[in-house]
Design a protein around this motif. Structure first.
Motif, PDB file in Angstrom:
ATOM      1  N   VAL A   1     -15.455  -7.326  -7.152  1.00  9.34           N
ATOM      2  CA  VAL A   1     -15.276  -6.598  -5.585  1.00  9.34           C
ATOM      3  C   VAL A   1     -14.843  -4.937  -6.167  1.00  9.34           C
ATOM      4  O   VAL A   1     -15.504  -4.061  -5.472  1.00  9.34           O
ATOM      5  CB  VAL A   1     -14.208  -7.190  -4.900  1.00  9.34           C
ATOM      6  CG1 VAL A   1     -13.847  -6.081  -3.625  1.00  9.34           C
ATOM      7  CG2 VAL A   1     -14.535  -8.582  -4.386  1.00  9.34           C
ATOM      8  N   LEU A   2     -14.113  -4.906  -7.020  1.00  5.82           N
ATOM      9  CA  LEU A   2     -13.603  -3.515  -7.515  1.00  5.82           C
ATOM     10  C   LEU A   2     -14.996  -2.818  -7.845  1.00  5.82           C
ATOM     11  O   LEU A   2     -15.200  -1.598  -7.467  1.00  5.82           O
ATOM     12  CB  LEU A   2     -12.685  -3.491  -8.434  1.00  5.82           C
ATOM     13  CG  LEU A   2     -12.198  -2.316  -9.081  1.00  5.82           C
ATOM     14  CD1 LEU A   2     -11.651  -1.267  -7.945  1.00  5.82           C
ATOM     15  CD2 LEU A   2     -11.241  -2.348 -10.367  1.00  5.82           C
ATOM     16  N   GLY A   3     -15.638  -3.231  -8.753  1.00  2.62           N
ATOM     17  CA  GLY A   3     -16.824  -2.758  -9.383  1.00  2.62           C
ATOM     18  C   GLY A   3     -18.120  -2.691  -8.179  1.00  2.62           C
ATOM     19  O   GLY A   3     -18.551  -1.274  -8.088  1.00  2.62           O
ATOM     20  N   GLU A   4     -18.012  -3.389  -7.405  1.00  2.78           N
ATOM     21  CA  GLU A   4     -19.155  -3.469  -6.313  1.00  2.78           C
ATOM     22  C   GLU A   4     -18.887  -2.682  -5.084  1.00  2.78           C
ATOM     23  O   GLU A   4     -19.707  -2.112  -4.327  1.00  2.78           O
ATOM     24  CB  GLU A   4     -19.909  -4.787  -5.951  1.00  2.78           C
ATOM     25  CG  GLU A   4     -20.455  -5.504  -7.218  1.00  2.78           C
ATOM     26  CD  GLU A   4     -21.181  -6.811  -6.857  1.00  2.78           C
ATOM     27  OE1 GLU A   4     -22.209  -7.238  -7.806  1.00  2.78           O
ATOM     28  OE2 GLU A   4     -20.984  -7.437  -5.723  1.00  2.78           O
ATOM     29  N   LEU A   5     -17.602  -2.764  -4.579  1.00  2.49           N
ATOM     30  CA  LEU A   5     -17.194  -2.305  -3.378  1.00  2.49           C
ATOM     31  C   LEU A   5     -16.234  -1.279  -3.246  1.00  2.49           C
ATOM     32  O   LEU A   5     -15.677  -0.604  -2.424  1.00  2.49           O
ATOM     33  CB  LEU A   5     -16.963  -3.460  -2.354  1.00  2.49           C
ATOM     34  CG  LEU A   5     -17.799  -4.508  -2.145  1.00  2.49           C
ATOM     35  CD1 LEU A   5     -16.998  -5.596  -1.260  1.00  2.49           C
ATOM     36  CD2 LEU A   5     -19.129  -4.076  -1.680  1.00  2.49           C
ATOM     37  N   GLY A   6     -15.660  -0.899  -4.662  1.00  2.71           N
ATOM     38  CA  GLY A   6     -14.846   0.266  -4.957  1.00  2.71           C
ATOM     39  C   GLY A   6     -13.480  -0.139  -4.626  1.00  2.71           C
ATOM     40  O   GLY A   6     -13.003  -1.018  -4.103  1.00  2.71           O
ATOM     41  N   LEU A   7     -12.493   0.994  -4.409  1.00  2.00           N
ATOM     42  CA  LEU A   7     -11.322   0.810  -4.052  1.00  2.00           C
ATOM     43  C   LEU A   7     -11.096   0.279  -2.584  1.00  2.00           C
ATOM     44  O   LEU A   7     -10.272  -0.743  -2.417  1.00  2.00           O
ATOM     45  CB  LEU A   7     -10.633   1.939  -3.923  1.00  2.00           C
ATOM     46  CG  LEU A   7     -10.421   2.671  -5.260  1.00  2.00           C
ATOM     47  CD1 LEU A   7      -9.665   4.010  -5.219  1.00  2.00           C
ATOM     48  CD2 LEU A   7      -9.416   1.501  -6.334  1.00  2.00           C
ATOM     49  N   PRO A   8     -11.843   0.453  -1.286  1.00  2.17           N
ATOM     50  CA  PRO A   8     -11.648  -0.011  -0.184  1.00  2.17           C
ATOM     51  C   PRO A   8     -11.985  -1.473  -0.286  1.00  2.17           C
ATOM     52  O   PRO A   8     -11.354  -2.399   0.555  1.00  2.17           O
ATOM     53  CB  PRO A   8     -12.655   0.623   0.610  1.00  2.17           C
ATOM     54  CG  PRO A   8     -12.828   2.036   0.091  1.00  2.17           C
ATOM     55  CD  PRO A   8     -12.873   1.578  -1.343  1.00  2.17           C
ATOM     56  N   GLY A   9     -12.785  -2.062  -1.148  1.00  2.00           N
ATOM     57  CA  GLY A   9     -13.215  -3.361  -1.304  1.00  2.00           C
ATOM     58  C   GLY A   9     -12.319  -4.258  -1.754  1.00  2.00           C
ATOM     59  O   GLY A   9     -11.799  -5.280  -1.442  1.00  2.00           O
ATOM     60  N   ILE A  10     -11.572  -3.921  -3.168  1.00  2.00           N
ATOM     61  CA  ILE A  10     -10.433  -4.533  -3.838  1.00  2.00           C
ATOM     62  C   ILE A  10      -9.309  -4.540  -2.759  1.00  2.00           C
ATOM     63  O   ILE A  10      -8.697  -5.690  -2.708  1.00  2.00           O
ATOM     64  CB  ILE A  10     -10.133  -3.969  -5.090  1.00  2.00           C
ATOM     65  CG1 ILE A  10      -9.264  -4.939  -5.770  1.00  2.00           C
ATOM     66  CG2 ILE A  10      -9.643  -2.692  -5.002  1.00  2.00           C
ATOM     67  CD1 ILE A  10      -9.870  -6.069  -5.909  1.00  2.00           C
ATOM     68  N   ILE A  11      -8.939  -3.452  -1.824  1.00  2.00           N
ATOM     69  CA  ILE A  11      -7.829  -3.603  -0.990  1.00  2.00           C
ATOM     70  C   ILE A  11      -8.109  -4.507  -0.017  1.00  2.00           C
ATOM     71  O   ILE A  11      -7.183  -5.365   0.382  1.00  2.00           O
ATOM     72  CB  ILE A  11      -7.630  -2.181  -0.150  1.00  2.00           C
ATOM     73  CG1 ILE A  11      -6.820  -1.014  -1.345  1.00  2.00           C
ATOM     74  CG2 ILE A  11      -6.525  -2.069   0.504  1.00  2.00           C
ATOM     75  CD1 ILE A  11      -6.922   0.340  -1.087  1.00  2.00           C
ATOM     76  N   THR A  12      -9.115  -4.606   0.661  1.00  2.00           N
ATOM     77  CA  THR A  12      -9.477  -5.645   1.667  1.00  2.00           C
ATOM     78  C   THR A  12      -9.530  -7.073   1.068  1.00  2.00           C
ATOM     79  O   THR A  12      -8.724  -8.183   1.955  1.00  2.00           O
ATOM     80  CB  THR A  12     -10.934  -5.379   2.107  1.00  2.00           C
ATOM     81  OG1 THR A  12     -10.963  -3.994   2.688  1.00  2.00           O
ATOM     82  CG2 THR A  12     -11.419  -6.431   3.273  1.00  2.00           C
ATOM     83  N   PHE A  13     -10.033  -7.260  -0.252  1.00  2.00           N
ATOM     84  CA  PHE A  13      -9.966  -8.580  -0.821  1.00  2.00           C
ATOM     85  C   PHE A  13      -8.497  -9.082  -0.953  1.00  2.00           C
ATOM     86  O   PHE A  13      -8.083  -9.934  -1.067  1.00  2.00           O
ATOM     87  CB  PHE A  13     -10.891  -8.673  -1.940  1.00  2.00           C
ATOM     88  CG  PHE A  13     -11.048  -9.937  -2.717  1.00  2.00           C
ATOM     89  CD1 PHE A  13     -11.895 -10.712  -2.070  1.00  2.00           C
ATOM     90  CD2 PHE A  13     -10.432 -10.386  -3.745  1.00  2.00           C
ATOM     91  CE1 PHE A  13     -12.135 -12.033  -2.606  1.00  2.00           C
ATOM     92  CE2 PHE A  13     -10.475 -11.549  -4.444  1.00  2.00           C
ATOM     93  CZ  PHE A  13     -11.466 -12.409  -3.718  1.00  2.00           C
ATOM     94  N   LEU A  14      -7.744  -8.075  -1.577  1.00  2.00           N
ATOM     95  CA  LEU A  14      -6.227  -8.515  -1.885  1.00  2.00           C
ATOM     96  C   LEU A  14      -5.641  -8.785  -0.589  1.00  2.00           C
ATOM     97  O   LEU A  14      -4.768  -9.899  -0.572  1.00  2.00           O
ATOM     98  CB  LEU A  14      -5.684  -7.230  -2.684  1.00  2.00           C
ATOM     99  CG  LEU A  14      -6.156  -6.964  -4.168  1.00  2.00           C
ATOM    100  CD1 LEU A  14      -5.399  -5.607  -4.496  1.00  2.00           C
ATOM    101  CD2 LEU A  14      -5.851  -8.051  -4.963  1.00  2.00           C
ATOM    102  N   VAL A  15      -5.873  -8.146   0.492  1.00  2.00           N
ATOM    103  CA  VAL A  15      -5.260  -8.503   1.835  1.00  2.00           C
ATOM    104  C   VAL A  15      -5.646  -9.583   2.238  1.00  2.00           C
ATOM    105  O   VAL A  15      -4.696 -10.646   2.779  1.00  2.00           O
ATOM    106  CB  VAL A  15      -5.557  -7.396   2.822  1.00  2.00           C
ATOM    107  CG1 VAL A  15      -5.119  -7.730   4.305  1.00  2.00           C
ATOM    108  CG2 VAL A  15      -4.946  -6.163   2.710  1.00  2.00           C
TER     109      VAL A  15
END
Length: 468
Positions: free
Chosen positions: A328-342
């Motif tokens: 997610v970090l590589g494909e969707l960037g910081l917004p993606g990893i934040i969303t996934f962690l939430v």
């Protein structure tokens, strides 16, 4: 006259009137996880796996008596599902190959629809257990169709005919999620057969995890067991359960299983572990170059091969992330990893807040059995998310249905717990305190005299066992 009759409808009657949608949901979940058409030719109907959940979604849009979208949106985790889908859709604007984005977007959109259906339809403890039983049955079905997975633990076997559960690592990670849910089902079962089925599923699932020889699943299961021991007030009972698991491992696991576990500590000497580290470093470089957008959904492997392959990995034309987080970090960037962690750790946090709220509301006017149920299932469901969060750190499982399914189940659970205390989910989780409004067409349970002399209390709905 009609309004008066509608106002007299009880929750049990509403449950009975919506049974068709509940069974429809169970069928959709079983087909998605088990993929029986891979084994039975007569089920190979075009668009079968899409038509059943989509038709259920359309039907539930107009069906009364289910959890309203207002109640669903009251849970703060709900909004992160469409955010996750939107971030994937945004990849169309900048990704190199639109087809790769489309394939991922189509998957997660279907899983988001599944999330909505679970959140709307699972409105009782009986239905909560029914969904868990269906998921457990789907995994047992796949093992029955692939008996070598458990019968031959000396070799790593694939689940033939499955999709996202085809690899032994992916299957065992799914079991790390399911086993805590199955334990909650066993402890809350109302029949002897239900209890036996749940415990049998836990035992067979444990054997399948060992037979897969998955190090990620071993860490996931270990994290679940440690968490349950730390948080449980009955530490000796949990410790006894851990001892049973350890005994099963010693008796059933082949020598190669312990050899693979030994490489966790000595990862520098194991090629697969070093390949994961190489992939993770590439994910960090992708995020460094594209911190807001990432390289695009579905583009991790191709980006690794064309731009982010390090000199020491020249023999690797492509490499997947081998981690949900780095994917997610590589494909969707910081917004993606934040969303996934939430969506992962945020579910655990929300369950913890709900447990603390339940303890605050404990008193002579609340049924102790219902409080015990709420505490037990909130703890075990958090353990299920922890199993995914730990094992998923070593598998590219971010776009599997797991996040959407367990978020829907946990949202339903938190809503049921709040309903039992006659408050809204928003109030229980510390957002916009307000008295919960009942669903349209359902009579509010009348206040009854507390037999312990505590005054009048509203009859809670959690713990009722309506026919589903």
């Amino acid at each position: 006259m009609n309004r008066r009759r509608q106002a007299q409808v009880t929750p049990e009657q509403v449950e009975r009137s919506t049974r068709i949608y509940y069974y429809w949901l169970l069928l959709a979940l079983f087909l998605e996880y088990a993929r029986p058409a891979s084994y039975f030719a007569f089920l190979r109907v075009p668009f079968l796996y899409s038509a059943i959940p989509l038709s259920l979604f359309v039907a539930t849009c107009f069906a009364p008596g289910m959890r309203s979208m207002r109640e669903i949106l009251a849970d703060p985790l709900t909004k992160w599902i469409p955010i996750f889908v939107a971030l994937i859709a945004f990849s169309f604007a900048h990704a190199d190959v639109s087809l790769y984005v489309y394939n991922i977007f189509k998957l997660v959109l279907g899983y988001a629809i599944m999330f909505i259906m679970i959140a709307r339809i699972v409105t009782s403890e009986a239905r909560f257990r029914g969904v868990i039983a269906t998921l457990l049955l789907a995994h047992l079905f796949l093992l029955a169709m692939n008996p070598a997975v458990v019968m031959n633990p000396n070799e790593r076997n694939y689940i033939i005919g499955a999709t996202f559960l085809g690899d032994g690592n992916d299957f065992s990670m799914s079991l790390c999620i399911l086993i805590p849910f199955a334990i909650s089902m066993a402890l809350g079962a109302t029949t002897r057969w239900g209890r036996w089925f749940a415990w049998a599923g836990v035992g067979i699932g444990l054997l399948a995890i060992i037979a897969s020889q998955s190090r990620g699943a071993a860490l996931g299961l270990g994290a679940v067991l440690i968490y349950l021991w730390l948080i449980s007030p009955r530490k000796m009972a949990v410790l006894a359960g851990v001892a049973v698991v350890g005994l099963v491992v010693l008796v059933y696991a082949p020598p190669v299983y312990f050899q693979r576990l030994g490489t966790i500590a000595n990862y520098e000497t194991e090629g697969s572990a070093m390949g994961r580290i190489t992939a993770w470093k590439a994910g960090l470089r992708m995020a460094a170059d594209h911190p807001i957008t990432g390289v695009g959904a579905g583009h991790y492997a191709i980006s690794f091969g064309t731009k982010y392959r390090p000199p020491e990995a020249q023999g690797m034309p492509w490499l997947t992330a081998h981690s949900s987080y780095f994917l997610v970090l590589g494909e969707l960037g910081l917004p993606g990893i934040i969303t996934f962690l939430v969506l992962t750790w945020g579910n655990i946090r929300a369950n913890g807040k709900m447990r603390r709220f339940v303890r605050k509301r404990a008193g002579p006017d609340v049924d102790p059995a219902k409080l015990a149920f709420a505490n037990r299932v909130l703890v075990l469901s958090s353990g299920a998310v922890l199993g995914f969060a730990t094992a998923g750190a070593f598998l590219s499982a971010a776009y599997y249905p797991h996040v959407f399914v367990f978020t829907g189940l946990l949202l339903s659970l938190r809503n049921m717990v709040a309903t039992s205390l006659n408050v809204s989910v928003a109030e229980a989780l510390g957002r916009n305190p307000a008295v919960r409004k009942p669903r349209r067409g359902i009579a509010v349970p009348p206040a009854t005299d507390d037999p312990k002399g505590g005054g009048q209390v509203a009859t809670p709905s959690l713990g009722r066992r309506p026919q589903a």
